[in-house]
Design an enzyme around this catalytic site. Structure first.
Site, PDB file in Angstrom:
ATOM      1  N   TRP A   1      22.842  -9.593  -1.655  1.00 48.07           N
ATOM      2  CA  TRP A   1      23.599  -8.386  -1.301  1.00 48.07           C
ATOM      3  C   TRP A   1      24.010  -8.394   0.167  1.00 48.07           C
ATOM      4  O   TRP A   1      24.732  -7.506   0.597  1.00 48.07           O
ATOM      5  CB  TRP A   1      22.819  -7.111  -1.652  1.00 48.07           C
ATOM      6  CG  TRP A   1      21.390  -7.109  -1.210  1.00 48.07           C
ATOM      7  CD1 TRP A   1      20.899  -6.715  -0.002  1.00 48.07           C
ATOM      8  CD2 TRP A   1      20.243  -7.511  -1.987  1.00 48.07           C
ATOM      9  NE1 TRP A   1      19.540  -6.856   0.030  1.00 48.07           N
ATOM     10  CE2 TRP A   1      19.108  -7.331  -1.171  1.00 48.07           C
ATOM     11  CE3 TRP A   1      20.076  -7.996  -3.288  1.00 48.07           C
ATOM     12  CZ2 TRP A   1      17.820  -7.627  -1.617  1.00 48.07           C
ATOM     13  CZ3 TRP A   1      18.796  -8.286  -3.727  1.00 48.07           C
ATOM     14  CH2 TRP A   1      17.691  -8.106  -2.901  1.00 48.07           C
TER      15      TRP A   1
ATOM     16  N   GLU B   1      20.185  -1.056  -2.487  1.00 51.82           N
ATOM     17  CA  GLU B   1      19.355  -0.085  -1.765  1.00 51.82           C
ATOM     18  C   GLU B   1      18.554   0.787  -2.727  1.00 51.82           C
ATOM     19  O   GLU B   1      17.390   1.094  -2.475  1.00 51.82           O
ATOM     20  CB  GLU B   1      20.220   0.795  -0.852  1.00 51.82           C
ATOM     21  CG  GLU B   1      20.693   0.085   0.399  1.00 51.82           C
ATOM     22  CD  GLU B   1      19.545  -0.375   1.287  1.00 51.82           C
ATOM     23  OE1 GLU B   1      18.487   0.256   1.287  1.00 51.82           O
ATOM     24  OE2 GLU B   1      19.725  -1.397   1.972  1.00 51.82           O
TER      25      GLU B   1
ATOM     26  N   THR C   1      10.392  -0.947  -4.641  1.00 49.14           N
ATOM     27  CA  THR C   1      10.297  -2.255  -5.309  1.00 49.14           C
ATOM     28  C   THR C   1      10.477  -3.383  -4.300  1.00 49.14           C
ATOM     29  O   THR C   1      11.316  -3.282  -3.403  1.00 49.14           O
ATOM     30  CB  THR C   1      11.369  -2.363  -6.414  1.00 49.14           C
ATOM     31  OG1 THR C   1      11.342  -1.174  -7.205  1.00 49.14           O
ATOM     32  CG2 THR C   1      11.105  -3.531  -7.327  1.00 49.14           C
TER      33      THR C   1
ATOM     34  N   LEU D   1      11.561  -1.666 -13.573  1.00 50.82           N
ATOM     35  CA  LEU D   1      11.677  -1.230 -12.180  1.00 50.82           C
ATOM     36  C   LEU D   1      11.024   0.137 -11.956  1.00 50.82           C
ATOM     37  O   LEU D   1      10.703   0.500 -10.827  1.00 50.82           O
ATOM     38  CB  LEU D   1      13.148  -1.155 -11.745  1.00 50.82           C
ATOM     39  CG  LEU D   1      13.837  -2.482 -11.400  1.00 50.82           C
ATOM     40  CD1 LEU D   1      15.308  -2.252 -11.072  1.00 50.82           C
ATOM     41  CD2 LEU D   1      13.158  -3.152 -10.216  1.00 50.82           C
ATOM     42  N   GLY D   2      10.876   0.902 -13.048  1.00 58.28           N
ATOM     43  CA  GLY D   2      10.216   2.206 -12.920  1.00 58.28           C
ATOM     44  C   GLY D   2      11.099   3.252 -12.246  1.00 58.28           C
ATOM     45  O   GLY D   2      12.239   2.978 -11.871  1.00 58.28           O
ATOM     46  N   TYR D   3      10.547   4.448 -12.113  1.00 59.39           N
ATOM     47  CA  TYR D   3      11.265   5.560 -11.467  1.00 59.39           C
ATOM     48  C   TYR D   3      12.692   5.656 -12.032  1.00 59.39           C
ATOM     49  O   TYR D   3      13.683   5.471 -11.318  1.00 59.39           O
ATOM     50  CB  TYR D   3      11.288   5.401  -9.944  1.00 59.39           C
ATOM     51  CG  TYR D   3       9.913   5.279  -9.344  1.00 59.39           C
ATOM     52  CD1 TYR D   3       9.149   6.419  -9.092  1.00 59.39           C
ATOM     53  CD2 TYR D   3       9.369   4.040  -9.070  1.00 59.39           C
ATOM     54  CE1 TYR D   3       7.869   6.304  -8.571  1.00 59.39           C
ATOM     55  CE2 TYR D   3       8.074   3.930  -8.549  1.00 59.39           C
ATOM     56  CZ  TYR D   3       7.336   5.058  -8.298  1.00 59.39           C
ATOM     57  OH  TYR D   3       6.065   4.949  -7.791  1.00 59.39           O
TER      58      TYR D   3
ATOM     59  N   TYR E   1      18.715   8.605   3.778  1.00 56.54           N
ATOM     60  CA  TYR E   1      18.473   7.174   3.966  1.00 56.54           C
ATOM     61  C   TYR E   1      19.545   6.329   3.265  1.00 56.54           C
ATOM     62  O   TYR E   1      20.169   5.447   3.872  1.00 56.54           O
ATOM     63  CB  TYR E   1      17.073   6.758   3.456  1.00 56.54           C
ATOM     64  CG  TYR E   1      16.984   5.260   3.397  1.00 56.54           C
ATOM     65  CD1 TYR E   1      16.755   4.535   4.560  1.00 56.54           C
ATOM     66  CD2 TYR E   1      17.230   4.556   2.217  1.00 56.54           C
ATOM     67  CE1 TYR E   1      16.753   3.149   4.548  1.00 56.54           C
ATOM     68  CE2 TYR E   1      17.240   3.172   2.193  1.00 56.54           C
ATOM     69  CZ  TYR E   1      16.990   2.479   3.359  1.00 56.54           C
ATOM     70  OH  TYR E   1      17.020   1.106   3.344  1.00 56.54           O
TER      71      TYR E   1
ATOM     72  N   ASP F   1      13.442   4.042   6.788  1.00 56.45           N
ATOM     73  CA  ASP F   1      12.569   3.801   5.633  1.00 56.45           C
ATOM     74  C   ASP F   1      11.199   3.374   6.159  1.00 56.45           C
ATOM     75  O   ASP F   1      10.953   3.416   7.371  1.00 56.45           O
ATOM     76  CB  ASP F   1      13.185   2.750   4.696  1.00 56.45           C
ATOM     77  CG  ASP F   1      13.233   1.367   5.337  1.00 56.45           C
ATOM     78  OD1 ASP F   1      12.935   1.245   6.551  1.00 56.45           O
ATOM     79  OD2 ASP F   1      13.571   0.400   4.632  1.00 56.45           O
TER      80      ASP F   1
ATOM     81  N   CYS G   1       3.060 -10.496  16.196  1.00 58.05           N
ATOM     82  CA  CYS G   1       3.593 -10.069  17.497  1.00 58.05           C
ATOM     83  C   CYS G   1       4.039 -11.260  18.343  1.00 58.05           C
ATOM     84  O   CYS G   1       4.968 -11.149  19.148  1.00 58.05           O
ATOM     85  CB  CYS G   1       2.556  -9.248  18.245  1.00 58.05           C
ATOM     86  SG  CYS G   1       2.053  -7.781  17.334  1.00 58.05           S
TER      87      CYS G   1
ATOM     88  N   CYS H   1       7.618 -11.841  17.760  1.00 56.34           N
ATOM     89  CA  CYS H   1       8.449 -10.631  17.735  1.00 56.34           C
ATOM     90  C   CYS H   1       9.429 -10.610  18.916  1.00 56.34           C
ATOM     91  O   CYS H   1       9.024 -10.771  20.069  1.00 56.34           O
ATOM     92  CB  CYS H   1       7.536  -9.396  17.782  1.00 56.34           C
ATOM     93  SG  CYS H   1       8.458  -7.863  17.830  1.00 56.34           S
TER      94      CYS H   1
ATOM     95  N   THR I   1       2.198   5.853  -8.930  1.00 56.70           N
ATOM     96  CA  THR I   1       1.902   6.618  -7.712  1.00 56.70           C
ATOM     97  C   THR I   1       0.379   6.771  -7.570  1.00 56.70           C
ATOM     98  O   THR I   1      -0.310   5.777  -7.467  1.00 56.70           O
ATOM     99  CB  THR I   1       2.656   7.974  -7.684  1.00 56.70           C
ATOM    100  OG1 THR I   1       2.301   8.721  -8.842  1.00 56.70           O
ATOM    101  CG2 THR I   1       4.155   7.757  -7.662  1.00 56.70           C
TER     102      THR I   1
HETATM  103 FE1  SF4 Z   1       3.988  -6.455  17.245  1.00 51.86          FE
HETATM  104 FE2  SF4 Z   1       6.645  -6.423  17.518  1.00 51.86          FE
HETATM  105 FE3  SF4 Z   1       5.488  -4.774  15.801  1.00 51.86          FE
HETATM  106 FE4  SF4 Z   1       5.178  -4.403  18.409  1.00 51.86          FE
HETATM  107  S1  SF4 Z   1       7.091  -4.244  17.268  1.00 51.86           S
HETATM  108  S2  SF4 Z   1       3.580  -4.299  16.854  1.00 51.86           S
HETATM  109  S3  SF4 Z   1       5.104  -6.513  19.151  1.00 51.86           S
HETATM  110  S4  SF4 Z   1       5.498  -7.035  15.693  1.00 51.86           S
END
Ligand code: SF4
Length: 362
Positions: free
Chosen positions: A23, A36, A42, A79-81, A119, A137, A205, A208, A305
């Protein structure tokens, strides 16, 4: 401003790391809308199969508006709901009636369609039309609360309002950047970061793109956010379902319109009042007379649920009057396989009355 750098970092990361989902290969608002709605409640890997089949069978709004209820529910089976799929068709019919079959571009007109809340309207208008509407979301909530260190219970009105405002500020700021950014890519980057990196448990992290600005990481609050408030309790429920057969045919019934799981099929069943409620008496209550023999075939577990359902499946025999009673319909395993069943009763059908099986226990 950190916000500008966050937007930049997220969109660059998204361009390099976004999953190749079907999509995302299109800007067709219908295709985005269907994806969406399917993705609510799901997982992506489940939706992939359903979405591809749906788009093959119902490639546009006109075909969705026209399809019969049985085929519609069969496409959604599992898929439910199911309110979601009925709302999809109702909305498609309104689009045909009000908008000449074309998905409206006006946000308020989209919001006016059945089953479409803030949303979904924001997702379709931003992803398909690149309009600067926010989305919020579960994935986006997780990213925003951690990134900006928002401690409030996200189910409470004030925190929810603050998060929508933040999502809106960011997507609008995307458009003010030079060169102008894309609301579509920015919103998708937030969702994707929540799905792939900023996961509920053990977020990555180290990978990230916004970790330099992340409040939760700096203050070691990652595991406290988002604040989801107290967990709702679970409810244990016990049901008895009855497999009644007459030769190759089984007794099944169509759930009535307007109720839960309307239009889906199931085996005769009822909720047992307590642990002491005996299945034989339950069968008596359901059919108006007791069976000669009742045999436990198996026990299935099912969750919807906060309901934890134990479904005890019994084979009944010696109910000759049932054949002529008009309770439900008598169908073969092959006929049942073509019909949409509720998730729990599909499990019963596949396990105890599969199409292709020769002879089941009489
Ligand atoms: Fe970790 Fe990035 Fe989430 Fe912060 S935003 S908690 S650095 S993954």
């Amino acid at each position: 401003m950190n916000e500008t750098r966050i937007i930049e970092a997220l969109t660059v990361w998204f361009a390099a790391h976004a999953r190749d989902l079907p999509w995302r290969q299109t800007r067709d608002p219908y295709a985005v809308w269907v994806s969406e709605v399917m993705l609510q409640q799901t997982q992506v890997k489940t939706v992939l199969t359903y979405w591809r089949r749906w788009m093959r069978v119902l490639p546009d709004i006109a075909s969705l508006a026209a399809v019969d209820a049985g085929k519609l529910h069969k496409l959604w089976e599992g898929l439910g709901y199911y309110t979601r799929v009925r709302n999809l068709q109702q909305a498609a019919r309104l689009i045909v009636a009000r908008h000449d079959g074309r998905f409206p571009k006006d946000f308020e007109a989209v919001l006016d369609l059945p089953g479409i809340g803030r949303y979904t309207a924001g997702a379709v208008c931003s992803i398909a039309f690149d309009q600067p509407h926010p989305i919020l979301d579960g994935n986006v909530i997780r990213v925003l609360t951690r990134l900006f260190g928002i401690p409030g219970n996200v189910r409470e009105r004030e925190t929810n309002r603050r998060l929508w405002q933040l999502a809106e500020d960011l997507v609008k700021r995307t458009c003010r950047r030079q060169p102008k950014g894309s609301p579509s890519l920015f919103n998708q980057s937030l969702m994707e970061l929540g799905a792939l990196v900023c996961t509920p448990r053990q977020p990555r992290c180290g990978d990230c793109p916004v970790s330099d600005w992340c409040s939760a990481r700096q203050h070691s609050h990652i595991n406290d956010l988002p604040n989801l408030g107290p967990r709702p309790g679970t409810l244990q429920r016990r049901f008895a379902a009855f497999l009644v057969r007459d030769g190759r045919r089984f007794l099944v019934r169509h759930r009535p319109a307007g109720g839960v799981n309307a239009h889906l099929w199931e085996f005769p069943n009822l909720e047992l009042a307590s642990q002491d409620d005996a299945p034989r008496e339950a069968a008596q209550r359901l059919f108006g007379f007791g069976p000669e023999t009742i045999e436990l075939l198996g026990v299935l577990k099912h969750s919807i649920t906060c309901n934890r359902i134990t479904l005890e499946v019994f084979a009944l025999s010696g109910c000759p009057r049932l054949s002529a009673s008009g309770v439900g319909e008598w169908l073969t395993a092959h006929q049942m396989a073509r019909l949409p069943f509720t998730a729990a009763h599909k499990k019963i059908r596949l396990r105890f009355a599969p199409a292709g099986a020769r002879r089941l226990k009489a």
